[in-house]
Design an enzyme around this catalytic site. Structure first.
Site, PDB file in Angstrom:
ATOM      1  N   SER A  53       0.840  -1.192   0.000  1.00 25.48           N
ATOM      2  CA  SER A  53       0.000   0.000   0.000  1.00 25.48           C
ATOM      3  C   SER A  53       0.882   1.251   0.000  1.00 25.48           C
ATOM      4  CB  SER A  53      -0.937  -0.038   1.212  1.00 25.48           C
ATOM      5  OG  SER A  53      -1.854   1.036   1.172  1.00 25.48           O
ATOM      6  N   TYR A  87      -4.328   7.415  -8.052  1.00 26.11           N
ATOM      7  CA  TYR A  87      -3.307   6.673  -7.313  1.00 26.11           C
ATOM      8  C   TYR A  87      -3.721   6.487  -5.855  1.00 26.11           C
ATOM      9  CZ  TYR A  87       1.139   5.303  -5.273  1.00 26.11           C
ATOM     10  OH  TYR A  87       2.121   4.631  -4.585  1.00 26.11           O
ATOM     11  N   LYS A 146      -4.831   2.783  -3.926  1.00 22.56           N
ATOM     12  CA  LYS A 146      -4.206   2.221  -2.727  1.00 22.56           C
ATOM     13  C   LYS A 146      -5.236   2.009  -1.619  1.00 22.56           C
ATOM     14  CE  LYS A 146      -0.081   1.785  -4.328  1.00 22.56           C
ATOM     15  NZ  LYS A 146       0.520   0.445  -4.521  1.00 22.56           N
TER      16      LYS A 146
END
Length: 407
Positions: free
Chosen positions: A219, A242, A246
């Site tokens: 992560s 992005y 995650k």
């Protein structure tokens, strides 16, 4: 053969290469220090489990065969240097040479933005190796296109350490699609790894050593639910694909781990979430020239010296949490009981687990820490919907390829 067979995606550079190097350093040693449960979060501080192995099969899952083979050659050279170093130490027991004889590093190509190549990769692995012990989902992309300098100045003025830990000033491309017609960042970071796990799931279950098989999900400190719109689950419309990808990875990994622990299998495949901290990688290098890159690294070192525990800077140091979770006995890791969500407030968060974080002191000595993983009923529902989308897409791709759903 009883030693680990470890798959690392994005293994040819950055943290992925650092993970491979750190695994070699640890397993070439008879007593790997990263396997020891000596941190405050461990529920057991001693173990009878032996993390020493006489060999290793390390699978570099890379998009480019050329870059993968260059990394493989570098890793073999690195391993030889480690063996030579250990051979001259007093009391050397010969373990390093034995391990080196049984070390196999091999490149298999995969492009997570093309599901057909993910299936082909999984088929090659299943055909070639008796099992997979670890799947490290490390590869990641970001659609950074520019820096919003006004926003950067604002964040640096308000909290410059936060600005070099979880920057919010990168402008990201919106609407980028993969060759499969899916959200590009979403497919590379989330769905491609999900398909890879599902395709290797039965092969992970074949690893019957007492340590059990593990999936490590890499992560980021930039994982953030505030940018996530569940109606845009492929992250095509968001300007924060992005960070959202995650967050989705955190959701999926935790849910898969819950499901695995509730299974009747005495050796369930665990799913563990890692934050590698801040390292100098290629993910934003396209936006930086030589001078700005130098400034970035200077800021990293300064932040670390002033007390930031998350600026490990090198891929090797950043890899400590992933490698620790590969080697430490699972019985030593903390567990969290299932918690009831607050039905009256779907946004109220409860503690549901942990993320394991690479940390260091101001001099760069690395260690592993934890961050509490919190979820709300709203997040839980979002996860249900996301996994339903992933399962439906996975089924559609399998049917299009004429593949069984369970290998």
């Amino acid at each position: 053969m009883s030693w680990p067979v470890i798959v690392v995606t994005g293994a040819n550079s950055g943290v992925g290469l650092g993970i491979c190097q750190r695994l070699l350093v640890q397993l070439i040693s008879k007593s790997p220090t990263d396997a020891q449960p000596h941190y405050n979060f461990h529920v057991q501080k001693s173990t009878t489990s032996d993390a020493s192995f006489d060999g290793l099969t390390l699978i570099l899952a890379c998009r480019s065969r050329q870059r993968g083979e260059a990394a493989r050659d570098k890793l073999y050279q690195f391993a030889d240097e480690q063996v030579r170093h250990l051979e001259i130490l007093p009391g050397y027991d010969g373990h390093a040479e034995t391990f080196r004889k049984h070390l196999t590093i091999v490149v298999h190509t995969v492009d997570l933005s093309r599901i057909q190549t993910v299936f082909r990769f999984a088929d090659e692995v299943i055909k070639t190796y008796p099992y997979v012990s670890h799947l490290i989902c490390n590869a990641g992309v970001a659609s950074f296109v520019s820096i919003n300098w006004l926003l950067a100045l604002k964040q640096f003025t308000m909290n410059w350490v936060e600005a070099v830990t979880a920057p919010i000033f990168y402008t990201q491309e919106v609407g980028q699609l993969s060759q499969d017609g899916l959200g590009w960042v979403w497919q590379c970071n989330v769905f491609g790894h999900y398909v890879l796990f599902r395709s290797l799931e039965s092969h992970l279950a074949k690893y019957q050593m007492s340590t059990g098989a593990r999936v490590i999900w890499m992560s980021s400190h930039e994982s953030n639910p505030i940018y996530y719109d569940p109606t845009d689950w492929q992250l095509v419309k968001t300007a924060h694909s992005y960070e959202s990808s995650k967050f989705q990875m955190d959701l999926i990994a935790h849910r898969l781990d819950q499901a695995s622990l509730q299974d009747s299998d005495p050796l369930p495949t665990r799913h563990l979430i890692v934050l590698p901290g801040v390292a100098g990688t290629n993910i934003a290098s396209a936006l930086l020239d030589t001078f700005s890159s130098m400034c970035m690294f200077f800021a990293f070192y300064l932040a670390r010296f002033l007390g930031s525990p998350y600026h490990l800077i090198t891929g090797f140091k950043a890899a400590i949490s992933a490698v620790h979770l590969c080697l430490v006995p699972l019985a030593c890791l903390p567990t969290v009981s299932l918690t009831e969500f607050d039905d009256s407030d779907p946004t109220a968060k409860v503690e549901v687990g942990f993320r394991y974080v690479s940390e260091c002191d101001r001099w760069g000595k690395e260690r592993v820490g934890t961050m509490k993983l919190t979820r709300s009923k709203e997040h839980n529902n979002q996860c249900d919907d996301l996994l339903e989308h992933c399962d439906r897409l996975f089924t559609a791709f399998c049917e299009a390829e004429g593949r069984p759903l369970h290998s």
